[in-house]
Design a protein around this motif. Sequence first.
Motif, PDB file in Angstrom:
ATOM      1  N   LEU A 208      -8.936  -1.472  -0.946  1.00  0.00           N
ATOM      2  CA  LEU A 208      -9.025  -1.030   0.452  1.00  0.00           C
ATOM      3  C   LEU A 208      -9.870   0.230   0.596  1.00  0.00           C
ATOM      4  CD1 LEU A 208      -5.489  -1.718   1.938  1.00  0.00           C
ATOM      5  CD2 LEU A 208      -7.668  -2.566   2.796  1.00  0.00           C
ATOM      6  N   VAL A 209      -9.690   1.185  -0.302  1.00  0.00           N
ATOM      7  CA  VAL A 209     -10.491   2.413  -0.232  1.00  0.00           C
ATOM      8  C   VAL A 209     -11.967   2.085  -0.427  1.00  0.00           C
ATOM      9  CG1 VAL A 209     -10.994   4.592  -1.419  1.00  0.00           C
ATOM     10  CG2 VAL A 209      -8.633   4.008  -0.832  1.00  0.00           C
ATOM     11  N   ASN A 210     -12.277   1.232  -1.393  1.00  0.00           N
ATOM     12  CA  ASN A 210     -13.676   0.861  -1.635  1.00  0.00           C
ATOM     13  C   ASN A 210     -14.296   0.158  -0.431  1.00  0.00           C
ATOM     14  OD1 ASN A 210     -13.709   1.949  -4.202  1.00  0.00           O
ATOM     15  ND2 ASN A 210     -13.462  -0.009  -5.237  1.00  0.00           N
ATOM     16  N   ASN A 211     -13.523  -0.702   0.227  1.00  0.00           N
ATOM     17  CA  ASN A 211     -14.067  -1.487   1.341  1.00  0.00           C
ATOM     18  C   ASN A 211     -14.017  -0.770   2.684  1.00  0.00           C
ATOM     19  OD1 ASN A 211     -14.665  -3.640  -0.352  1.00  0.00           O
ATOM     20  ND2 ASN A 211     -12.656  -4.562  -0.065  1.00  0.00           N
ATOM     21  N   ASN A 212     -13.011   0.098   2.871  1.00  0.00           N
ATOM     22  CA  ASN A 212     -12.795   0.684   4.197  1.00  0.00           C
ATOM     23  C   ASN A 212     -12.772   2.209   4.222  1.00  0.00           C
ATOM     24  OD1 ASN A 212     -12.386  -1.984   5.115  1.00  0.00           O
ATOM     25  ND2 ASN A 212     -10.246  -1.885   4.527  1.00  0.00           N
ATOM     26  N   GLY A 213     -12.767   2.859   3.086  1.00  0.00           N
ATOM     27  CA  GLY A 213     -12.637   4.313   3.042  1.00  0.00           C
ATOM     28  C   GLY A 213     -11.174   4.730   3.015  1.00  0.00           C
ATOM     29  N   PHE A 214     -10.945   5.993   2.768  1.00  0.00           N
ATOM     30  CA  PHE A 214      -9.579   6.507   2.623  1.00  0.00           C
ATOM     31  C   PHE A 214      -8.787   6.432   3.923  1.00  0.00           C
ATOM     32  CE2 PHE A 214     -11.733   8.522  -0.938  1.00  0.00           C
ATOM     33  CZ  PHE A 214     -10.819   8.310  -1.954  1.00  0.00           C
ATOM     34  N   HIS A 215      -9.432   6.779   5.025  1.00  0.00           N
ATOM     35  CA  HIS A 215      -8.694   6.873   6.287  1.00  0.00           C
ATOM     36  C   HIS A 215      -8.372   5.511   6.889  1.00  0.00           C
ATOM     37  CE1 HIS A 215      -8.887  11.157   6.118  1.00  0.00           C
ATOM     38  NE2 HIS A 215     -10.191  11.102   5.949  1.00  0.00           N
ATOM     39  N   ALA A 216      -9.109   4.501   6.494  1.00  0.00           N
ATOM     40  CA  ALA A 216      -8.847   3.154   7.010  1.00  0.00           C
ATOM     41  C   ALA A 216      -8.031   2.327   6.016  1.00  0.00           C
ATOM     42  CB  ALA A 216     -10.163   2.455   7.331  1.00  0.00           C
ATOM     43  N   ALA A 217      -7.277   3.033   5.179  1.00  0.00           N
ATOM     44  CA  ALA A 217      -6.410   2.355   4.203  1.00  0.00           C
ATOM     45  C   ALA A 217      -4.981   2.891   4.348  1.00  0.00           C
ATOM     46  CB  ALA A 217      -6.932   2.593   2.784  1.00  0.00           C
ATOM     47  N   PRO A 218      -4.327   2.556   5.466  1.00  0.00           N
ATOM     48  CA  PRO A 218      -2.955   3.045   5.658  1.00  0.00           C
ATOM     49  C   PRO A 218      -1.988   2.363   4.687  1.00  0.00           C
ATOM     50  CG  PRO A 218      -3.536   1.521   7.408  1.00  0.00           C
ATOM     51  CD  PRO A 218      -4.780   1.726   6.581  1.00  0.00           C
ATOM     52  N   MET A 219      -0.868   2.994   4.493  1.00  0.00           N
ATOM     53  CA  MET A 219       0.159   2.489   3.567  1.00  0.00           C
ATOM     54  C   MET A 219       0.570   1.060   3.934  1.00  0.00           C
ATOM     55  SD  MET A 219       0.826   4.852   1.284  1.00  0.00           S
ATOM     56  CE  MET A 219       2.461   5.252   0.709  1.00  0.00           C
ATOM     57  N   SER A 220       0.676   0.768   5.227  1.00  0.00           N
ATOM     58  CA  SER A 220       1.097  -0.578   5.644  1.00  0.00           C
ATOM     59  C   SER A 220       0.087  -1.633   5.189  1.00  0.00           C
ATOM     60  CB  SER A 220       1.286  -0.636   7.163  1.00  0.00           C
ATOM     61  OG  SER A 220       0.075  -0.282   7.814  1.00  0.00           O
ATOM     62  N   LYS A 221      -1.209  -1.342   5.296  1.00  0.00           N
ATOM     63  CA  LYS A 221      -2.243  -2.285   4.842  1.00  0.00           C
ATOM     64  C   LYS A 221      -2.213  -2.443   3.323  1.00  0.00           C
ATOM     65  CE  LYS A 221      -6.151  -2.513   8.001  1.00  0.00           C
ATOM     66  NZ  LYS A 221      -7.542  -2.081   8.221  1.00  0.00           N
ATOM     67  N   ILE A 222      -2.007  -1.337   2.633  1.00  0.00           N
ATOM     68  CA  ILE A 222      -1.942  -1.377   1.169  1.00  0.00           C
ATOM     69  C   ILE A 222      -0.784  -2.262   0.739  1.00  0.00           C
ATOM     70  CG2 ILE A 222      -1.488   0.005  -0.905  1.00  0.00           C
ATOM     71  CD1 ILE A 222      -3.033   2.323   0.549  1.00  0.00           C
ATOM     72  N   ALA A 223       0.380  -2.048   1.352  1.00  0.00           N
ATOM     73  CA  ALA A 223       1.562  -2.852   1.012  1.00  0.00           C
ATOM     74  C   ALA A 223       1.319  -4.328   1.313  1.00  0.00           C
ATOM     75  CB  ALA A 223       2.784  -2.344   1.779  1.00  0.00           C
ATOM     76  N   LYS A 224       0.737  -4.600   2.474  1.00  0.00           N
ATOM     77  CA  LYS A 224       0.478  -5.987   2.847  1.00  0.00           C
ATOM     78  C   LYS A 224      -0.475  -6.657   1.857  1.00  0.00           C
ATOM     79  CE  LYS A 224      -0.972  -8.932   6.645  1.00  0.00           C
ATOM     80  NZ  LYS A 224      -1.341  -9.029   8.043  1.00  0.00           N
ATOM     81  N   MET A 225      -1.552  -5.973   1.498  1.00  0.00           N
ATOM     82  CA  MET A 225      -2.514  -6.541   0.557  1.00  0.00           C
ATOM     83  C   MET A 225      -1.877  -6.763  -0.817  1.00  0.00           C
ATOM     84  SD  MET A 225      -6.227  -5.134  -0.620  1.00  0.00           S
ATOM     85  CE  MET A 225      -7.268  -6.061   0.486  1.00  0.00           C
ATOM     86  N   ALA A 226      -0.950  -5.896  -1.176  1.00  0.00           N
ATOM     87  CA  ALA A 226      -0.272  -6.012  -2.467  1.00  0.00           C
ATOM     88  C   ALA A 226       0.835  -7.068  -2.440  1.00  0.00           C
ATOM     89  CB  ALA A 226       0.311  -4.665  -2.878  1.00  0.00           C
ATOM     90  N   GLY A 227       1.157  -7.568  -1.234  1.00  0.00           N
ATOM     91  CA  GLY A 227       2.223  -8.560  -1.112  1.00  0.00           C
ATOM     92  C   GLY A 227       3.604  -7.963  -1.275  1.00  0.00           C
ATOM     93  N   ILE A 228       3.740  -6.734  -0.821  1.00  0.00           N
ATOM     94  CA  ILE A 228       4.993  -5.981  -0.973  1.00  0.00           C
ATOM     95  C   ILE A 228       5.414  -5.469   0.403  1.00  0.00           C
ATOM     96  CG2 ILE A 228       5.960  -3.879  -2.005  1.00  0.00           C
ATOM     97  CD1 ILE A 228       3.937  -4.330  -4.311  1.00  0.00           C
ATOM     98  N   SER A 229       6.701  -5.410   0.645  1.00  0.00           N
ATOM     99  CA  SER A 229       7.152  -4.904   1.943  1.00  0.00           C
ATOM    100  C   SER A 229       6.773  -3.424   2.074  1.00  0.00           C
ATOM    101  CB  SER A 229       8.659  -5.081   2.097  1.00  0.00           C
ATOM    102  OG  SER A 229       9.350  -4.204   1.241  1.00  0.00           O
ATOM    103  N   PRO A 230       6.439  -2.998   3.291  1.00  0.00           N
ATOM    104  CA  PRO A 230       5.996  -1.613   3.496  1.00  0.00           C
ATOM    105  C   PRO A 230       6.972  -0.554   2.978  1.00  0.00           C
ATOM    106  CG  PRO A 230       5.548  -2.901   5.449  1.00  0.00           C
ATOM    107  CD  PRO A 230       6.360  -3.778   4.520  1.00  0.00           C
ATOM    108  N   GLY A 231       8.267  -0.813   3.088  1.00  0.00           N
ATOM    109  CA  GLY A 231       9.238   0.164   2.601  1.00  0.00           C
ATOM    110  C   GLY A 231       9.261   0.292   1.088  1.00  0.00           C
ATOM    111  N   THR A 232       8.923  -0.779   0.393  1.00  0.00           N
ATOM    112  CA  THR A 232       8.962  -0.788  -1.072  1.00  0.00           C
ATOM    113  C   THR A 232       7.932   0.157  -1.670  1.00  0.00           C
ATOM    114  OG1 THR A 232       9.732  -3.067  -1.027  1.00  0.00           O
ATOM    115  CG2 THR A 232       8.826  -2.291  -3.101  1.00  0.00           C
ATOM    116  N   ILE A 233       6.832   0.370  -0.975  1.00  0.00           N
ATOM    117  CA  ILE A 233       5.773   1.238  -1.500  1.00  0.00           C
ATOM    118  C   ILE A 233       6.302   2.642  -1.796  1.00  0.00           C
ATOM    119  CG2 ILE A 233       4.852   2.082   0.702  1.00  0.00           C
ATOM    120  CD1 ILE A 233       2.037   1.589  -0.405  1.00  0.00           C
ATOM    121  N   TYR A 234       7.310   3.062  -1.000  1.00  0.00           N
ATOM    122  CA  TYR A 234       7.852   4.410  -1.150  1.00  0.00           C
ATOM    123  C   TYR A 234       8.796   4.537  -2.342  1.00  0.00           C
ATOM    124  CZ  TYR A 234       5.524   5.169   3.224  1.00  0.00           C
ATOM    125  OH  TYR A 234       4.555   5.265   4.202  1.00  0.00           O
ATOM    126  N   LEU A 235       9.113   3.440  -2.995  1.00  0.00           N
ATOM    127  CA  LEU A 235       9.859   3.508  -4.245  1.00  0.00           C
ATOM    128  C   LEU A 235       8.949   3.983  -5.385  1.00  0.00           C
ATOM    129  CD1 LEU A 235      11.850   0.145  -4.077  1.00  0.00           C
ATOM    130  CD2 LEU A 235      12.718   2.461  -3.617  1.00  0.00           C
TER     131      LEU A 235
END
Length: 192
Positions: free
Chosen positions: A21-48
């Motif tokens: 996501l950072v490579n394709n969209n930059g740091f600011h266009a890579a929110p945690m929710s998008k990262i979690a979605k792309m990883a196939g993980i629920s957004p809350g799980t990322i904070y573990l």
Amino acid sequence: MSIPSKSQNKREALVRATIKLVNNNGFHAAPMSKIAKMAGISPGTIYLYFENKQNLINQVYVEVKASFSDFAFMDYEEHFSVEKGFEKIWKNIAIFKLKEVEEAMFLSQCDNTPMIDEASRKEGLKHLQPLLDLWVRGQNEGIIKQVSPYMLYAFSIYPISFLMNMQQRDLYELSSTHVDEAYNMAWNSIKI
């Protein structure tokens, strides 16, 4: 051979998604929710795995920098002559940037952003210590120009990123001949 746990697999998926996501969209266009979605993980799980986005970016940066450095210093030995040591490290870096394009692009993005905190930058710099030590030895032996390591890096190592980016955009092809030519230019830029 150990089998990665589900937890390790999830964390690795988050790291890979962050890099992509950072490579394709930059740091600011890579929110945690998008990262979690792309990883196939629920957004809350990322904070573990990561406290927040800053923590995630910094940890990924340090991990990728460590991987980059391991590759850069593969088969390098401190007893090499300054020129032989520099050639080994430089060509390893070139190979890494050409083979591990996603990671190399991520590091290039990190070099040009205030997103990486100073502690993480210092941690990443520690991984380059053998190159810095080689340059100091070269300066002490009168082989390397007496300029700051930032200047040495800018003129000898950083151009590899530029060439990699040109190849990624299909504007230039880095053949083995071009890599040798680029190495010679890098060496000539820092030697006395």
